[in-house]
Design a protein around this motif. Structure first.
Motif, short mmCIF file in Angstrom:
data_model
loop_
_atom_site.label_atom_id
_atom_site.label_comp_id
_atom_site.label_asym_id
_atom_site.label_seq_id
_atom_site.Cartn_x
_atom_site.Cartn_y
_atom_site.Cartn_z
N SER A 148 6.56 18.37 -0.97
CA SER A 148 5.53 17.17 -1.02
C SER A 148 6.35 15.84 -0.82
O SER A 148 5.87 14.75 -1.42
N SER A 149 7.54 15.68 -0.20
CA SER A 149 8.30 14.58 -0.07
C SER A 149 7.60 13.75 0.69
O SER A 149 6.73 14.00 1.57
N VAL A 150 7.79 12.49 0.51
CA VAL A 150 7.05 11.13 1.12
C VAL A 150 8.20 10.44 1.78
O VAL A 150 9.31 10.06 1.44
N PHE A 151 7.95 10.02 3.23
CA PHE A 151 9.12 9.70 4.19
C PHE A 151 8.38 8.18 4.76
O PHE A 151 7.47 8.50 5.20
N ILE A 152 8.99 7.25 4.37
CA ILE A 152 8.24 5.58 4.72
C ILE A 152 9.61 5.14 5.66
O ILE A 152 10.66 4.95 5.32
N PHE A 153 8.80 4.84 7.15
CA PHE A 153 9.68 4.23 8.04
C PHE A 153 9.28 2.62 8.13
O PHE A 153 8.13 2.55 8.67
N ASP A 154 10.16 1.80 7.62
CA ASP A 154 9.74 0.47 7.76
C ASP A 154 10.41 -0.28 8.94
O ASP A 154 11.33 0.19 9.37
N GLU A 155 9.70 -1.45 9.39
CA GLU A 155 10.44 -2.11 10.53
C GLU A 155 10.36 -1.07 11.70
O GLU A 155 11.26 -1.03 12.86
N PHE A 205 12.22 12.05 -4.52
CA PHE A 205 11.41 12.60 -3.55
C PHE A 205 10.50 11.76 -2.46
O PHE A 205 9.66 12.01 -1.83
N VAL A 206 10.75 10.44 -2.77
CA VAL A 206 10.37 9.27 -1.66
C VAL A 206 11.49 8.59 -1.11
O VAL A 206 12.40 8.39 -1.68
N HIS A 207 11.60 8.68 0.24
CA HIS A 207 12.45 8.19 1.02
C HIS A 207 12.23 7.13 2.06
O HIS A 207 11.40 7.10 2.85
N LEU A 208 12.81 6.01 1.63
CA LEU A 208 12.52 4.57 2.72
C LEU A 208 13.67 4.48 3.42
O LEU A 208 14.87 4.29 3.14
N PHE A 209 13.21 4.27 4.83
CA PHE A 209 14.09 4.15 5.79
C PHE A 209 13.95 2.61 6.41
O PHE A 209 12.75 2.32 6.73
N LEU A 210 14.91 1.89 6.71
CA LEU A 210 14.80 0.57 7.10
C LEU A 210 15.47 0.42 8.57
O LEU A 210 16.72 0.92 8.58
N LEU A 230 0.69 -1.18 -0.16
CA LEU A 230 0.06 0.12 -0.04
C LEU A 230 1.03 1.06 0.05
O LEU A 230 0.56 2.26 -0.85
N SER A 231 1.88 1.22 0.86
CA SER A 231 2.64 2.58 0.88
C SER A 231 3.56 2.76 -0.54
O SER A 231 3.69 3.84 -0.95
N GLN A 232 3.86 1.84 -1.33
CA GLN A 232 4.43 1.69 -2.53
C GLN A 232 3.38 2.25 -3.48
O GLN A 232 3.55 3.27 -4.23
N ILE A 233 2.23 1.76 -3.50
CA ILE A 233 1.24 2.52 -4.46
C ILE A 233 0.74 3.97 -4.18
O ILE A 233 0.99 4.55 -4.95
N LEU A 234 0.84 4.23 -2.89
CA LEU A 234 0.39 5.57 -2.48
C LEU A 234 1.72 6.43 -2.98
O LEU A 234 1.64 7.51 -3.75
N ALA A 265 4.23 17.41 3.34
CA ALA A 265 4.84 16.11 3.54
C ALA A 265 3.95 14.87 4.06
O ALA A 265 3.07 15.38 4.67
N ILE A 266 4.24 13.95 3.66
CA ILE A 266 3.66 12.66 4.12
C ILE A 266 4.69 11.61 4.70
O ILE A 266 5.52 11.36 4.31
N PHE A 267 4.42 11.12 6.06
CA PHE A 267 5.04 10.32 6.82
C PHE A 267 4.23 8.98 7.09
O PHE A 267 3.21 8.94 7.29
N ILE A 268 5.13 8.15 6.75
CA ILE A 268 4.25 6.69 6.97
C ILE A 268 5.22 5.83 7.72
O ILE A 268 6.18 5.49 7.27
N PHE A 269 4.51 4.98 8.86
CA PHE A 269 5.30 4.21 9.41
C PHE A 269 4.64 2.80 9.17
O PHE A 269 3.29 2.72 9.29
N LEU A 270 5.62 1.79 9.12
CA LEU A 270 5.25 0.40 8.85
C LEU A 270 5.54 -0.40 10.04
O LEU A 270 6.80 -0.19 10.46
N SER A 271 4.80 -1.22 10.66
CA SER A 271 5.26 -1.86 11.90
C SER A 271 4.45 -3.24 11.92
O SER A 271 3.22 -3.31 11.55
N ASN A 272 5.07 -4.38 12.41
CA ASN A 272 4.27 -5.51 12.92
C ASN A 272 3.69 -5.59 14.40
O ASN A 272 2.80 -6.22 14.47
#
Length: 317
Positions: A149-156, A113-118, A96-100, A186-193
């Motif tokens: 309008s940068s997108v920041f995705i924080f996985d794990e 402009f899309v930044h993925l942090f693991l 979903l985060s990738q589609i967004l 900006a958009i910030f997205i957290f991904l978590s189990n």
């Protein structure tokens, strides 16, 4: 010697050509540009992609679609959009985060402009939390300065050291600017189990009581998630000021996937590989997955995460 008229004509043509090539519309066809202020997302296309590619997640699709479109259509949001996606592996959080990201910036995860942090890759050492916080602030500040309008995705997020993520709290708050930079687009997205067990229990309770999966609403899960994640010592959001200050706009639950949803994933993967969909293979791959609880075997314990690998075994068929 060149005639004055010829020189003037050449200069005029060169100037016109330079102006055309430097025009933003032409330039942005070949070099990625930050979206213009007021540029809106294509709601129809985003909804169609979520419907076609994300299975078994009526809640996540509905919440994220409304949240993102409302944010995109707001000419003056008071704060950045902050989404926290929760659920077991393989339920569709990354998807979903990738589609967004692709709908905000067409290059998706390849976009500058899309930044993925693991967490395990970018913040691995507990004794360097202070350094990580400084680096994270500098990185976000620099990138939002370049593209609001940068997108920041924080996985794990469940593997991140507590305290690290609080470094971005000033950027998520209700400030018009922080040190001369506005973060409100900006958009910030957290991904978590983290919280996955709470979600799974709630889903199983609905099933046990004879209620439809589609009847589960956000209000049934969001309060459990916010409290559970805040008090989870194995979460990067443990006692986080981001939660304490109510800066997360939505805690988005991803439900465990049933056998029928796994079959949808198999069909989609076969189609993506250019195969004719063979229902015998679809059934075989879905049956090879493991399910819980042990007695009822309702939910896939890995979601659709291993569908690709299991389908590889059947390629010769």
């Amino acid at each position: 010697a060149l005639e004055p008229l010829s020189v003037g004509l050449a200069i005029g043509v060169a100037s016109a050509l330079t102006g055309y090539l430097s025009h933003p519309r032409f330039y942005c066809n070949y070099v990625e540009c930050c979206p213009r202020a007021g540029q809106r997302l294509n709601a129809t296309a985003l909804k169609a992609q979520l419907d076609d590619r994300l299975f078994g997640q009526h809640l996540a699709k509905d919440v994220v679609l409304k949240a993102v479109l409302g944010f995109s259509n707001n000419p003056s949001p008071k704060k950045p959009l902050m989404l926290s996606l929760h659920g077991w592996a393989g339920t569709g959080k990354n998807f979903l985060s990738q589609i967004l990201a692709e709908h905000v910036h067409p290059a998706g995860l390849r976009s500058k402009f899309v930044h993925l942090f693991l967490a395990t890759l970018h913040f691995p050492h507990h004794d360097q939390v202070k350094l990580y916080k400084e680096q994270l602030q500098n990185w976000i500040r620099g990138n939002v300065s370049a593209c609001p309008s940068s997108v920041f995705i924080f996985d794990e997020m469940d593997k991140m050291h507590p305290g690290v993520i609080d470094a971005i709290k000033p950027f998520l708050d209700y400030y018009e600017e922080v040190d001369g930079v506005s973060y409100r687009k900006a958009i910030f997205i957290f991904l978590s189990n983290a919280g996955g067990d709470l979600i799974n229990k709630a889903a199983l309770d609905f099933w046990t009581s004879g209620k439809r999966r589609e009847d589960i609403q956000l209000k049934d899960l969001e309060p459990l998630l916010s409290v559970g994640v805040f008090n989870n010592k194995n979460s990067g959001l443990w006692h986080s000021s981001i939660i304490d200050r109510n800066l997360v706009d939505y805690f988005v639950p991803f439900l465990p996937l049933e056998h029928r949803h796994v079959k949808m994933c198999v069909r989609a993967e076969m189609a993506a590989r250019g195969y004719a969909v063979d229902e015998n293979i679809v059934q075989a791959v879905a049956d090879e997955m493991t399910y819980f609880p042990k007695e009822q075997k309702i939910y896939s314990d890995k979601g659709c995460k291993t569908v690709q690998a299991k389908l590889d075994i059947h390629e010769d068929l």
